[in-house]
Scaffold this motif. Structure first.
Motif, PDB file in Angstrom:
ATOM      1  N   UNK A  20      -4.202  12.606   5.316  1.00  0.00           N
ATOM      2  CA  UNK A  20      -3.346  11.465   5.657  1.00  0.00           C
ATOM      3  C   UNK A  20      -4.208  10.217   5.606  1.00  0.00           C
ATOM      4  N   UNK A  21      -3.602   9.098   5.279  1.00  0.00           N
ATOM      5  CA  UNK A  21      -4.351   7.847   5.196  1.00  0.00           C
ATOM      6  C   UNK A  21      -3.584   6.821   4.390  1.00  0.00           C
ATOM      7  N   UNK A  22      -4.260   5.747   4.019  1.00  0.00           N
ATOM      8  CA  UNK A  22      -3.616   4.637   3.322  1.00  0.00           C
ATOM      9  C   UNK A  22      -4.401   4.270   2.075  1.00  0.00           C
ATOM     10  N   UNK A  23      -3.680   4.064   0.975  1.00  0.00           N
ATOM     11  CA  UNK A  23      -4.285   3.661  -0.292  1.00  0.00           C
ATOM     12  C   UNK A  23      -3.641   2.359  -0.757  1.00  0.00           C
TER      13      UNK A  23
ATOM     14  N   UNK B 207       0.839  -1.195   0.000  1.00  0.00           N
ATOM     15  CA  UNK B 207       0.000   0.000   0.000  1.00  0.00           C
ATOM     16  C   UNK B 207       0.873   1.244   0.000  1.00  0.00           C
ATOM     17  N   UNK B 208       0.230   2.362  -0.235  1.00  0.00           N
ATOM     18  CA  UNK B 208       0.871   3.672  -0.150  1.00  0.00           C
ATOM     19  C   UNK B 208       0.273   4.399   1.048  1.00  0.00           C
TER      20      UNK B 208
ATOM     21  N   UNK C 183     -12.862   8.992   0.179  1.00  0.00           N
ATOM     22  CA  UNK C 183     -12.759   7.549  -0.051  1.00  0.00           C
ATOM     23  C   UNK C 183     -12.434   7.236  -1.511  1.00  0.00           C
ATOM     24  N   UNK C 184     -11.703   6.140  -1.685  1.00  0.00           N
ATOM     25  CA  UNK C 184     -11.393   5.611  -3.015  1.00  0.00           C
ATOM     26  C   UNK C 184     -11.939   4.187  -3.058  1.00  0.00           C
ATOM     27  N   UNK C 185     -12.904   3.957  -3.929  1.00  0.00           N
ATOM     28  CA  UNK C 185     -13.547   2.645  -4.028  1.00  0.00           C
ATOM     29  C   UNK C 185     -13.384   2.120  -5.446  1.00  0.00           C
TER      30      UNK C 185
ATOM     31  N   UNK D 277      -7.889   1.820  -3.905  1.00  0.00           N
ATOM     32  CA  UNK D 277      -8.827   1.562  -2.816  1.00  0.00           C
ATOM     33  C   UNK D 277      -8.242   2.168  -1.556  1.00  0.00           C
ATOM     34  N   UNK D 278      -9.097   2.718  -0.712  1.00  0.00           N
ATOM     35  CA  UNK D 278      -8.603   3.221   0.557  1.00  0.00           C
ATOM     36  C   UNK D 278      -9.327   4.480   0.987  1.00  0.00           C
ATOM     37  N   UNK D 279      -8.761   5.146   1.966  1.00  0.00           N
ATOM     38  CA  UNK D 279      -9.424   6.328   2.521  1.00  0.00           C
ATOM     39  C   UNK D 279      -8.382   7.300   3.069  1.00  0.00           C
TER      40      UNK D 279
END
Length: 394
Positions: free
Chosen positions: A268-271, A250-251, A374-376, A280-282
């Motif tokens: 900030x977060x994880x993709x 992940x990034x 969000x990334x879905x 995908x991620x948030x």
């Protein structure tokens, strides 16, 4: 004059020649070492080019020369070109050509390599046959840790511009005052499962032709950490991304900040990557000055001119264009002019809806809102609103 005096005089004269002779021997030995090392540098460069070519990245020089004697190596590559053959599913090459590359390494520190790039560069997409011209006032990079796995690398461009070639015309696409990209192996990272820390900084960047929001200059500072890599072996990017997804990589966006005028956003977060190769991620975002972004979305104009279904699917999935037209028509029939009033106040309603997302916050002393982005499977969602779609990475 005694014999002892004559002998002493001869010895003293011989002493005058010892230092120059030793210096000459040292100079000859150093020259031999330099020319041998220069020849080995050419051999190493050819081996690296062959290794890269096997992975679909073909580097070439119309003319190559080595200079810099006596204390450094300067490799000059004139008429440089790069062809990325297997970086996409179509196997169609993406090519780049530029005037000159100068690579410099000091004899006493050969692990550090510094390069300077001469503008302009011409990029050509082999799939669409679209060409771009990239210019800059100064371009340079550095890599430390060669010839083994690099420990850190940087590339910096001052005053970069990207223009699309339309016949003989150059159509502006993007520009910036400065763009910097830095990367390094994280502390404690192993060579067989490396963790890469990266920093991307853009000063006074702007992008034309995508969205009015991107026309105004912005500042960006993004710090990220990439995990899930298995090695540094040269390979096509689609293959690299597949391996990263299979390894659960992940990034992690450790910290990011974007400012455009009075609008400031941090996130900030994880993709990660879905099985389809989409993001995908948030990200948890905090934005100050969000209300100034709403008019730039062009909601009012979009409603006045009629909303294309593709656009409506992007900003409000599930709503049909005909539904909107029927609604505004019914409002106008009930009370003439009411539909127009509703259209003109669409931005206000949308701003109120977005401001209802998340929670109140403070950012750099300004009122702000915090909410998840969000990334879905490639779709970018701001709350329930789809604001974009990112293409697959493989």
């Amino acid at each position: 004059m005694s014999d002892m005096t004559v002998a002493a005089g001869r010895r003293s004269r011989w002493g005058l020649f010892i230092a120059p002779v030793l210096l000459l021997i040292l100079a000859v030995a150093w020259s031999g070492f330099w020319f041998y090392a220069a020849s080995q540098a050419e051999v190493a460069a050819d081996a690296w080019r062959a290794q890269e070519a096997r992975s679909g990245r073909i580097y070439d020089c119309a003319k190559r020369s080595i200079a810099g004697f006596p204390f450094r190596f300067e490799v000059q590559c004139s008429g440089a070109s790069v062809a990325l053959v297997s970086q996409n599913a179509s196997k169609t090459p993406f090519t780049a050509k530029l005037d000159n590359i100068l690579v410099v390494a000091q004899v006493y520190d050969p692990k550090l390599v510094i390069a300077e790039f001469s503008a302009p560069a011409t990029l050509t997409d082999g799939v669409t046959q679209t060409s771009f011209v990239v210019n800059w006032s100064k371009g340079r990079s550095s890599v430390f840790g060669l010839p083994a796995v690099p420990e850190r690398a940087s590339i910096v461009f001052d005053d970069p511009t990207i223009n699309r070639l339309d016949g003989t015309m150059q159509v502006p696409l993007a520009r910036a005052k400065q763009v910097e990209l830095h990367g390094r192996l994280a502390d404690g990272s192993s060579r067989d499962h490396p963790v890469i820390e990266t920093v991307l900084q853009i000063a006074q960047g702007s992008i034309q032709g995508l969205h009015p929001l991107l026309l105004e200059p912005f500042e960006a500072d993004v710090r990220a950490k990439v995990t899930g890599l298995t090695d540094f072996t040269p390979k096509p990017w689609p293959q690299r991304f597949r391996e990263l997804q299979a390894a659960g990589g992940h990034i992690e966006i450790v910290q990011s900040r974007i400012q455009q005028g009075d609008m400031i956003a941090v996130a900030a977060g994880t993709l990660g990557l879905s099985a389809n190769g989409r993001l995908d991620g948030e990200l948890q975002m905090t934005v100050a000055g969000l209300e100034r972004v709403i008019p730039a979305l062009g909601i009012e104009k979009m409603l006045e001119e009629g909303v294309p279904q593709a656009t409506l699917d992007r900003v409000a999935p599930g709503v049909k264009t005909q539904d909107l037209n029927n609604l505004f028509g019914a409002l106008d029939r009930a009370i003439p002019g009411l539909g127009k009033v509703v259209k003109q106040n669409a931005n206000v309603g949308l701003a109120a809806g977005i401001n209802s997302l998340g929670t109140e916050s403070t950012l750099e002393g300004k009122k702000a809102r915090s909410f998840p982005l969000r990334f879905a499977d490639g779709a970018v969602l701001l709350g329930p609103i789809k604001v974009g779609q990112i293409p697959p990475l493989y």
